[in-house]
Design a protein around this motif. Structure first.
Motif, PDB file in Angstrom:
ATOM      1  N   LEU A   1       0.849  -1.186   0.000  1.00  0.00           N
ATOM      2  CA  LEU A   1       0.000   0.000   0.000  1.00  0.00           C
ATOM      3  C   LEU A   1       0.882   1.232   0.000  1.00  0.00           C
ATOM      4  O   LEU A   1       1.799   1.338   0.828  1.00  0.00           O
ATOM      5  N   VAL A   2       0.617   2.163  -0.906  1.00  0.00           N
ATOM      6  CA  VAL A   2       1.424   3.372  -1.014  1.00  0.00           C
ATOM      7  C   VAL A   2       0.518   4.592  -0.903  1.00  0.00           C
ATOM      8  O   VAL A   2      -0.345   4.813  -1.765  1.00  0.00           O
ATOM      9  N   GLU A   3       0.724   5.355   0.159  1.00  0.00           N
ATOM     10  CA  GLU A   3      -0.050   6.583   0.344  1.00  0.00           C
ATOM     11  C   GLU A   3       0.648   7.752  -0.345  1.00  0.00           C
ATOM     12  O   GLU A   3       1.883   7.787  -0.432  1.00  0.00           O
ATOM     13  N   SER A   4      -0.145   8.705  -0.776  1.00  0.00           N
ATOM     14  CA  SER A   4       0.393   9.927  -1.359  1.00  0.00           C
ATOM     15  C   SER A   4      -0.622  11.054  -1.173  1.00  0.00           C
ATOM     16  O   SER A   4      -1.765  10.804  -0.781  1.00  0.00           O
ATOM     17  N   GLY A   5      -0.167  12.265  -1.445  1.00  0.00           N
ATOM     18  CA  GLY A   5      -1.066  13.409  -1.389  1.00  0.00           C
ATOM     19  C   GLY A   5      -0.948  14.272  -0.156  1.00  0.00           C
ATOM     20  O   GLY A   5      -1.623  15.292  -0.042  1.00  0.00           O
ATOM     21  N   GLY A   6      -0.098  13.866   0.771  1.00  0.00           N
ATOM     22  CA  GLY A   6       0.072  14.668   1.972  1.00  0.00           C
ATOM     23  C   GLY A   6       0.838  15.951   1.693  1.00  0.00           C
ATOM     24  O   GLY A   6       1.359  16.163   0.597  1.00  0.00           O
ATOM     25  N   GLY A   7       0.884  16.815   2.686  1.00  0.00           N
ATOM     26  CA  GLY A   7       1.618  18.058   2.533  1.00  0.00           C
ATOM     27  C   GLY A   7       1.207  19.076   3.562  1.00  0.00           C
ATOM     28  O   GLY A   7       0.541  18.742   4.555  1.00  0.00           O
ATOM     29  N   LEU A   8       1.577  20.304   3.300  1.00  0.00           N
ATOM     30  CA  LEU A   8       1.263  21.422   4.188  1.00  0.00           C
ATOM     31  C   LEU A   8       0.057  22.181   3.623  1.00  0.00           C
ATOM     32  O   LEU A   8       0.035  22.519   2.436  1.00  0.00           O
ATOM     33  N   VAL A   9      -0.911  22.416   4.471  1.00  0.00           N
ATOM     34  CA  VAL A   9      -2.116  23.130   4.041  1.00  0.00           C
ATOM     35  C   VAL A   9      -2.535  24.087   5.146  1.00  0.00           C
ATOM     36  O   VAL A   9      -2.309  23.812   6.335  1.00  0.00           O
ATOM     37  N   GLN A  10      -3.127  25.179   4.779  1.00  0.00           N
ATOM     38  CA  GLN A  10      -3.588  26.158   5.762  1.00  0.00           C
ATOM     39  C   GLN A  10      -4.904  25.695   6.399  1.00  0.00           C
ATOM     40  O   GLN A  10      -5.666  24.942   5.766  1.00  0.00           O
ATOM     41  N   PRO A  11      -5.168  26.128   7.602  1.00  0.00           N
ATOM     42  CA  PRO A  11      -6.468  25.809   8.226  1.00  0.00           C
ATOM     43  C   PRO A  11      -7.616  26.217   7.320  1.00  0.00           C
ATOM     44  O   PRO A  11      -7.590  27.294   6.711  1.00  0.00           O
ATOM     45  N   GLY A  12      -8.599  25.333   7.225  1.00  0.00           N
ATOM     46  CA  GLY A  12      -9.724  25.565   6.334  1.00  0.00           C
ATOM     47  C   GLY A  12      -9.531  25.017   4.938  1.00  0.00           C
ATOM     48  O   GLY A  12     -10.475  24.972   4.141  1.00  0.00           O
ATOM     49  N   GLY A  13      -8.326  24.586   4.641  1.00  0.00           N
ATOM     50  CA  GLY A  13      -8.022  24.065   3.320  1.00  0.00           C
ATOM     51  C   GLY A  13      -8.428  22.615   3.144  1.00  0.00           C
ATOM     52  O   GLY A  13      -9.014  21.995   4.047  1.00  0.00           O
ATOM     53  N   SER A  14      -8.092  22.078   1.980  1.00  0.00           N
ATOM     54  CA  SER A  14      -8.479  20.714   1.624  1.00  0.00           C
ATOM     55  C   SER A  14      -7.284  19.940   1.072  1.00  0.00           C
ATOM     56  O   SER A  14      -6.355  20.529   0.503  1.00  0.00           O
ATOM     57  N   LEU A  15      -7.338  18.642   1.257  1.00  0.00           N
ATOM     58  CA  LEU A  15      -6.370  17.727   0.659  1.00  0.00           C
ATOM     59  C   LEU A  15      -7.110  16.455   0.281  1.00  0.00           C
ATOM     60  O   LEU A  15      -8.071  16.069   0.957  1.00  0.00           O
ATOM     61  N   ARG A  16      -6.629  15.808  -0.767  1.00  0.00           N
ATOM     62  CA  ARG A  16      -7.123  14.470  -1.070  1.00  0.00           C
ATOM     63  C   ARG A  16      -5.935  13.515  -1.069  1.00  0.00           C
ATOM     64  O   ARG A  16      -5.020  13.660  -1.876  1.00  0.00           O
ATOM     65  N   LEU A  17      -5.975  12.576  -0.153  1.00  0.00           N
ATOM     66  CA  LEU A  17      -4.945  11.558  -0.095  1.00  0.00           C
ATOM     67  C   LEU A  17      -5.342  10.390  -0.995  1.00  0.00           C
ATOM     68  O   LEU A  17      -6.515  10.223  -1.336  1.00  0.00           O
ATOM     69  N   SER A  18      -4.343   9.601  -1.351  1.00  0.00           N
ATOM     70  CA  SER A  18      -4.581   8.390  -2.118  1.00  0.00           C
ATOM     71  C   SER A  18      -3.837   7.235  -1.480  1.00  0.00           C
ATOM     72  O   SER A  18      -2.744   7.425  -0.931  1.00  0.00           O
ATOM     73  N   CYS A  19      -4.417   6.072  -1.570  1.00  0.00           N
ATOM     74  CA  CYS A  19      -3.755   4.844  -1.145  1.00  0.00           C
ATOM     75  C   CYS A  19      -3.863   3.873  -2.315  1.00  0.00           C
ATOM     76  O   CYS A  19      -4.970   3.392  -2.615  1.00  0.00           O
ATOM     77  N   ALA A  20      -2.752   3.631  -2.970  1.00  0.00           N
ATOM     78  CA  ALA A  20      -2.731   2.736  -4.119  1.00  0.00           C
ATOM     79  C   ALA A  20      -2.191   1.373  -3.691  1.00  0.00           C
ATOM     80  O   ALA A  20      -1.107   1.293  -3.091  1.00  0.00           O
ATOM     81  N   ALA A  21      -2.955   0.341  -3.999  1.00  0.00           N
ATOM     82  CA  ALA A  21      -2.554  -1.017  -3.639  1.00  0.00           C
ATOM     83  C   ALA A  21      -1.944  -1.716  -4.841  1.00  0.00           C
ATOM     84  O   ALA A  21      -2.369  -1.499  -5.981  1.00  0.00           O
TER      85      ALA A  21
END
Length: 112
Positions: A4-24
């Motif tokens: 399983l490989v996660e991606s999409g993390g990072g630094l974001v300001q409060p109120g912001g959005s992120l979409r992570l992915s987990c590829a198997a």
């Protein structure tokens, strides 16, 4: 063994959005999948999980802000994270239930 490989993390300001992915590396079709997180000095906790044909589960702390989905054709699981708060800062891990495989984690930092 499925990786399983996660991606999409990072630094974001409060109120912001992120979409992570987990590829198997293998099929996720028959498995429930979950996202967990671990903040510094805290235990790993369940954020959300999604079973086959069932209603996703969300921790109270993320309910209404996070949405988990899965694409079985791509063997990928996504949490869409909106209205992020500083307390969402953690390493986020993907888990394949049944055989208990874990990814290596991806860091999410919510800070101004």
């Amino acid at each position: 063994q499925v990786q399983l490989v996660e991606s999409g993390g990072g630094l974001v300001q409060p109120g912001g959005s992120l979409r992570l992915s987990c590829a198997a590396s293998g099929s996720i079709f028959r498995y429930a999948m979950g996202w967990y997180r671990q903040a510094p000095g805290k235990q790993r906790e369940l954020v959300a999980d999604i079973i086959i044909g069932g209603t996703p589960y969300y921790a109270d702390s993320v309910k209404g802000r996070f949405t988990i989905s899965r694409d079985n054709a791509k063997n990928t699981v996504y949490p869409q994270m909106n209205s992020l708060k500083p307390e969402d800062t953690a390493v986020y891990y993907c888990r394949m239930y049944g055989n208990n495989y874990w990814g290596q984690g991806t860091q999410v930092t919510v800070s101004s």
